[in-house]
Design an enzyme around this catalytic site. Structure first.
Site, PDB file in Angstrom:
ATOM      1  N   ASP A  32      -7.135   3.032  11.638  1.00 49.89           N
ATOM      2  CA  ASP A  32      -7.850   1.868  11.096  1.00 49.89           C
ATOM      3  C   ASP A  32      -8.820   1.275  12.120  1.00 49.89           C
ATOM      4  O   ASP A  32      -9.102   0.073  12.107  1.00 49.89           O
ATOM      5  CB  ASP A  32      -6.863   0.784  10.628  1.00 49.89           C
ATOM      6  N   SER A  78     -11.810  -3.871   4.138  1.00 54.77           N
ATOM      7  CA  SER A  78     -12.873  -3.275   4.955  1.00 54.77           C
ATOM      8  C   SER A  78     -13.029  -1.803   4.585  1.00 54.77           C
ATOM      9  O   SER A  78     -12.034  -1.096   4.445  1.00 54.77           O
ATOM     10  CB  SER A  78     -12.510  -3.321   6.448  1.00 54.77           C
ATOM     11  N   ASN A 116     -12.714   5.358   4.858  1.00 55.26           N
ATOM     12  CA  ASN A 116     -11.418   4.814   4.433  1.00 55.26           C
ATOM     13  C   ASN A 116     -11.629   3.379   3.969  1.00 55.26           C
ATOM     14  O   ASN A 116     -12.571   2.707   4.405  1.00 55.26           O
ATOM     15  CB  ASN A 116     -10.443   4.829   5.620  1.00 55.26           C
ATOM     16  N   GLN A 121     -11.890  -6.682  -5.262  1.00 53.57           N
ATOM     17  CA  GLN A 121     -13.041  -6.554  -4.369  1.00 53.57           C
ATOM     18  C   GLN A 121     -13.233  -5.103  -3.924  1.00 53.57           C
ATOM     19  O   GLN A 121     -14.356  -4.610  -3.841  1.00 53.57           O
ATOM     20  CB  GLN A 121     -12.847  -7.427  -3.113  1.00 53.57           C
ATOM     21  N   HIS A 157      -9.457  -0.186   3.890  1.00 50.18           N
ATOM     22  CA  HIS A 157      -8.240  -0.788   4.436  1.00 50.18           C
ATOM     23  C   HIS A 157      -8.153  -2.231   3.947  1.00 50.18           C
ATOM     24  O   HIS A 157      -9.133  -2.979   4.029  1.00 50.18           O
ATOM     25  CB  HIS A 157      -8.270  -0.746   5.963  1.00 50.18           C
ATOM     26  N   SER A 176      -6.792   3.339  -8.169  1.00 48.02           N
ATOM     27  CA  SER A 176      -7.811   2.461  -8.760  1.00 48.02           C
ATOM     28  C   SER A 176      -9.151   2.579  -8.030  1.00 48.02           C
ATOM     29  O   SER A 176     -10.214   2.465  -8.654  1.00 48.02           O
ATOM     30  CB  SER A 176      -7.334   1.002  -8.797  1.00 48.02           C
TER      31      SER A 176
HETATM   32  C1  GRF Z   1      -5.678  -0.193  -1.651  1.00 47.92           C
HETATM   33  O1  GRF Z   1      -5.357  -1.536  -1.545  1.00 47.92           O
HETATM   34  C2  GRF Z   1      -6.148   0.344  -0.321  1.00 47.92           C
HETATM   35  O2  GRF Z   1      -6.857  -0.584   0.432  1.00 47.92           O
HETATM   36  C3  GRF Z   1      -4.830   0.648   0.342  1.00 47.92           C
HETATM   37  O3  GRF Z   1      -4.038   1.180  -0.685  1.00 47.92           O
HETATM   38  C4  GRF Z   1      -4.450   0.646  -1.933  1.00 47.92           C
HETATM   39  C5  GRF Z   1      -4.734   1.802  -2.830  1.00 47.92           C
HETATM   40  O4  GRF Z   1      -4.944   1.429  -4.143  1.00 47.92           O
HETATM   41  N1  GRF Z   1      -5.016   1.517   1.483  1.00 47.92           N
HETATM   42  P1  GRF Z   1      -5.390   2.525  -5.223  1.00 47.92           P
HETATM   43  O5  GRF Z   1      -4.417   3.698  -5.106  1.00 47.92           O
HETATM   44  O6  GRF Z   1      -6.798   2.930  -4.960  1.00 47.92           O
HETATM   45  O7  GRF Z   1      -5.219   1.824  -6.535  1.00 47.92           O
END
Ligand code: GRF
Length: 209
Positions: free
Chosen positions: A142, A133, A104, A170, A106, A10
Protein backbone atom coordinates in the site's frame (compact mmCIF):
# COMPACT_ATOMS: atom_id res chain seq x y z
CA UNK A 1 -6.45 -5.48 -18.72
CA UNK A 2 -6.58 -8.33 -16.22
CA UNK A 3 -8.54 -7.71 -13.02
CA UNK A 4 -7.70 -9.50 -9.76
CA UNK A 5 -10.39 -9.93 -7.12
CA UNK A 6 -11.08 -11.76 -3.87
CA UNK A 7 -14.74 -11.04 -3.22
CA UNK A 8 -17.80 -9.08 -4.15
CA UNK A 9 -16.29 -7.35 -7.17
CA UNK A 10 -18.13 -4.05 -7.03
CA UNK A 11 -15.05 -2.27 -8.33
CA UNK A 12 -14.81 -4.85 -11.11
CA UNK A 13 -18.46 -4.14 -11.94
CA UNK A 14 -17.79 -0.42 -12.15
CA UNK A 15 -15.06 -1.11 -14.71
CA UNK A 16 -17.26 -3.53 -16.68
CA UNK A 17 -20.02 -0.90 -16.79
CA UNK A 18 -17.77 1.95 -17.91
CA UNK A 19 -16.23 -0.19 -20.64
CA UNK A 20 -19.73 -1.19 -21.82
CA UNK A 21 -20.66 2.49 -21.93
CA UNK A 22 -17.48 3.26 -23.90
CA UNK A 23 -16.18 5.51 -21.16
CA UNK A 24 -13.02 3.39 -21.04
CA UNK A 25 -11.49 2.23 -24.31
CA UNK A 26 -10.23 -1.13 -23.09
CA UNK A 27 -11.13 -4.76 -22.67
CA UNK A 28 -11.05 -6.90 -19.56
CA UNK A 29 -9.44 -10.04 -20.95
CA UNK A 30 -9.58 -12.03 -17.72
CA UNK A 31 -10.66 -11.91 -14.10
CA UNK A 32 -8.61 -13.87 -11.58
CA UNK A 33 -9.72 -14.63 -8.04
CA UNK A 34 -7.76 -16.25 -5.24
CA UNK A 35 -11.07 -17.48 -3.82
CA UNK A 36 -13.68 -19.67 -5.45
CA UNK A 37 -17.41 -19.01 -5.27
CA UNK A 38 -17.11 -15.26 -4.83
CA UNK A 39 -19.69 -12.97 -6.39
CA UNK A 40 -17.06 -11.18 -8.48
CA UNK A 41 -16.66 -14.37 -10.55
CA UNK A 42 -20.39 -14.34 -11.22
CA UNK A 43 -20.10 -10.75 -12.44
CA UNK A 44 -17.30 -11.83 -14.82
CA UNK A 45 -19.42 -14.68 -16.15
CA UNK A 46 -22.39 -12.36 -16.69
CA UNK A 47 -20.15 -10.05 -18.71
CA UNK A 48 -18.70 -12.97 -20.71
CA UNK A 49 -15.20 -12.45 -19.36
CA UNK A 50 -12.83 -15.40 -18.94
CA UNK A 51 -12.11 -16.13 -15.32
CA UNK A 52 -9.67 -18.21 -13.31
CA UNK A 53 -9.45 -19.22 -9.69
CA UNK A 54 -5.86 -19.41 -8.51
CA UNK A 55 -6.34 -20.45 -4.90
CA UNK A 56 -3.63 -19.57 -2.44
CA UNK A 57 -4.57 -22.75 -0.59
CA UNK A 58 -3.06 -24.84 -3.38
CA UNK A 59 0.47 -23.44 -2.96
CA UNK A 60 2.92 -24.05 -0.13
CA UNK A 61 4.68 -20.72 -0.30
CA UNK A 62 3.90 -17.15 -1.30
CA UNK A 63 6.61 -17.44 -3.97
CA UNK A 64 4.98 -20.53 -5.52
CA UNK A 65 1.61 -18.82 -5.53
CA UNK A 66 2.92 -15.66 -7.13
CA UNK A 67 4.79 -17.67 -9.77
CA UNK A 68 1.55 -19.35 -10.80
CA UNK A 69 -0.42 -16.12 -10.64
CA UNK A 70 2.17 -14.42 -12.81
CA UNK A 71 2.03 -17.15 -15.42
CA UNK A 72 -1.77 -16.98 -15.69
CA UNK A 73 -1.66 -13.19 -16.02
CA UNK A 74 1.27 -13.25 -18.44
CA UNK A 75 -0.61 -15.65 -20.73
CA UNK A 76 -2.90 -12.70 -21.52
CA UNK A 77 -0.06 -10.16 -22.04
CA UNK A 78 -2.13 -7.38 -20.47
CA UNK A 79 -1.18 -3.70 -20.67
CA UNK A 80 -2.63 -3.18 -17.20
CA UNK A 81 -3.27 -5.28 -14.10
CA UNK A 82 -6.02 -3.94 -11.85
CA UNK A 83 -6.16 -5.08 -8.24
CA UNK A 84 -9.81 -4.67 -7.29
CA UNK A 85 -10.23 -5.90 -3.74
CA UNK A 86 -7.49 -8.53 -4.19
CA UNK A 87 -6.64 -9.40 -0.59
CA UNK A 88 -3.16 -10.82 -0.97
CA UNK A 89 0.26 -9.50 -0.08
CA UNK A 90 2.36 -9.77 -3.24
CA UNK A 91 6.05 -10.66 -3.38
CA UNK A 92 8.45 -7.97 -4.65
CA UNK A 93 9.36 -10.29 -7.54
CA UNK A 94 5.71 -10.46 -8.64
CA UNK A 95 5.21 -6.71 -8.34
CA UNK A 96 8.31 -6.08 -10.42
CA UNK A 97 6.84 -8.06 -13.33
CA UNK A 98 4.26 -5.28 -13.69
CA UNK A 99 6.10 -2.11 -12.72
CA UNK A 100 4.10 0.90 -13.87
CA UNK A 101 1.33 -1.39 -15.13
CA UNK A 102 -0.43 -2.35 -11.91
CA UNK A 103 -2.98 -0.29 -9.97
CA UNK A 104 -4.63 -0.89 -6.60
CA UNK A 105 -7.45 0.69 -4.67
CA UNK A 106 -7.06 0.95 -0.93
CA UNK A 107 -9.85 2.00 1.46
CA UNK A 108 -8.03 4.77 3.32
CA UNK A 109 -6.42 8.11 2.70
CA UNK A 110 -2.90 6.78 2.25
CA UNK A 111 -0.37 6.93 3.80
CA UNK A 112 -2.82 6.53 6.70
CA UNK A 113 -4.01 3.03 7.56
CA UNK A 114 -2.08 0.71 5.31
CA UNK A 115 -3.24 -2.90 5.67
CA UNK A 116 -6.56 -4.13 7.05
CA UNK A 117 -9.53 -2.79 9.09
CA UNK A 118 -9.09 0.71 7.76
CA UNK A 119 -12.64 1.88 8.45
CA UNK A 120 -12.60 0.81 12.10
CA UNK A 121 -9.17 2.36 12.54
CA UNK A 122 -10.42 5.68 11.18
CA UNK A 123 -13.39 5.57 13.58
CA UNK A 124 -11.21 4.59 16.55
CA UNK A 125 -8.86 7.46 15.80
CA UNK A 126 -11.89 9.82 15.71
CA UNK A 127 -10.88 11.00 12.26
CA UNK A 128 -13.25 13.54 10.78
CA UNK A 129 -12.34 12.55 7.23
CA UNK A 130 -11.72 9.14 5.69
CA UNK A 131 -11.70 7.83 2.15
CA UNK A 132 -9.99 5.75 -0.49
CA UNK A 133 -6.86 5.96 -2.61
CA UNK A 134 -5.95 4.60 -6.03
CA UNK A 135 -2.22 4.07 -6.40
CA UNK A 136 0.39 2.37 -8.53
CA UNK A 137 1.62 -0.83 -6.95
CA UNK A 138 5.23 -1.01 -5.80
CA UNK A 139 6.88 -3.65 -3.58
CA UNK A 140 6.02 -1.65 -0.45
CA UNK A 141 2.55 -2.75 0.76
CA UNK A 142 0.00 0.00 0.00
CA UNK A 143 3.01 2.28 -0.49
CA UNK A 144 3.15 3.08 -4.22
CA UNK A 145 2.54 6.58 -5.55
CA UNK A 146 -1.02 7.78 -5.08
CA UNK A 147 -2.93 8.85 -8.19
CA UNK A 148 -6.28 9.93 -6.77
CA UNK A 149 -7.97 10.12 -3.39
CA UNK A 150 -11.61 10.54 -2.54
CA UNK A 151 -12.74 11.78 0.86
CA UNK A 152 -15.87 11.23 2.90
CA UNK A 153 -16.82 12.69 6.28
CA UNK A 154 -16.91 10.32 9.27
CA UNK A 155 -20.15 10.71 11.23
CA UNK A 156 -19.95 10.43 15.00
CA UNK A 157 -22.33 7.52 15.48
CA UNK A 158 -21.70 5.39 12.42
CA UNK A 159 -20.40 1.82 12.28
CA UNK A 160 -17.42 0.63 10.28
CA UNK A 161 -19.72 -1.05 7.78
CA UNK A 162 -21.79 2.11 7.24
CA UNK A 163 -18.59 4.05 6.69
CA UNK A 164 -17.25 1.32 4.39
CA UNK A 165 -20.31 1.47 2.19
CA UNK A 166 -19.98 5.23 1.75
CA UNK A 167 -16.27 4.85 0.94
CA UNK A 168 -17.05 2.09 -1.56
CA UNK A 169 -19.53 4.33 -3.32
CA UNK A 170 -16.63 6.72 -3.91
CA UNK A 171 -14.37 3.87 -5.00
CA UNK A 172 -16.77 2.93 -7.78
CA UNK A 173 -16.50 6.47 -9.13
CA UNK A 174 -12.79 7.01 -8.78
CA UNK A 175 -11.27 3.70 -9.92
CA UNK A 176 -12.79 3.73 -13.42
CA UNK A 177 -11.65 7.34 -13.82
CA UNK A 178 -8.03 6.45 -13.03
CA UNK A 179 -8.19 3.38 -15.29
CA UNK A 180 -9.52 5.62 -18.04
CA UNK A 181 -6.57 7.99 -17.64
CA UNK A 182 -4.19 5.04 -17.85
CA UNK A 183 -5.88 3.67 -20.98
CA UNK A 184 -5.70 7.11 -22.56
CA UNK A 185 -1.95 6.99 -21.89
CA UNK A 186 -2.23 10.12 -19.76
CA UNK A 187 -1.06 8.40 -16.59
CA UNK A 188 2.29 6.79 -15.91
CA UNK A 189 4.72 5.90 -13.15
CA UNK A 190 8.38 6.85 -13.43
CA UNK A 191 11.01 6.45 -10.69
CA UNK A 192 8.31 5.75 -8.12
CA UNK A 193 6.32 8.88 -8.95
CA UNK A 194 2.97 9.16 -10.71
CA UNK A 195 2.44 11.61 -13.59
CA UNK A 196 -0.76 12.78 -15.23
CA UNK A 197 -0.41 14.59 -18.56
CA UNK A 198 3.31 14.94 -17.83
CA UNK A 199 2.78 16.64 -14.46
CA UNK A 200 3.95 14.99 -11.27
CA UNK A 201 0.96 14.08 -9.09
CA UNK A 202 1.23 15.31 -5.48
CA UNK A 203 1.69 12.65 -2.79
CA UNK A 204 -1.97 12.97 -1.77
CA UNK A 205 -3.12 12.43 -5.33
CA UNK A 206 -4.48 14.52 -8.16
CA UNK A 207 -6.87 17.25 -6.98
CA UNK A 208 -5.78 17.03 -3.33
CA UNK A 209 -8.49 19.51 -2.29
C1 GRF B 1 -12.80 -2.31 -1.49
O1 GRF B 1 -13.23 -1.55 -0.41
C2 GRF B 1 -11.32 -2.14 -1.70
O2 GRF B 1 -10.86 -0.86 -1.40
C3 GRF B 1 -10.77 -3.12 -0.71
O3 GRF B 1 -11.63 -4.23 -0.80
C4 GRF B 1 -12.92 -3.79 -1.20
C5 GRF B 1 -13.30 -4.59 -2.40
O4 GRF B 1 -14.62 -4.42 -2.77
N1 GRF B 1 -9.38 -3.41 -0.98
P1 GRF B 1 -15.16 -5.09 -4.12
O5 GRF B 1 -14.76 -6.57 -4.08
O6 GRF B 1 -14.59 -4.38 -5.29
O7 GRF B 1 -16.65 -4.95 -4.02
Amino acid sequence: MVVLISGNGSNLQALIDDIAEHKIAAEIVAVISNKKDVYGLERAAQADIASHVVSHKDYATREDYDTQLNSVIASYSPDLVVLAGFMRILTPWFVEQFTGKMLNIHPSLLPKYKGLDTHQRAIDAKDEVHGASVHFVTPELDGGPVVLQSKVPVYSDETASQLASRVQEQERQMYPLVVRWFCQKRLLMLNNKAYLDGNEIPSTGYAPD
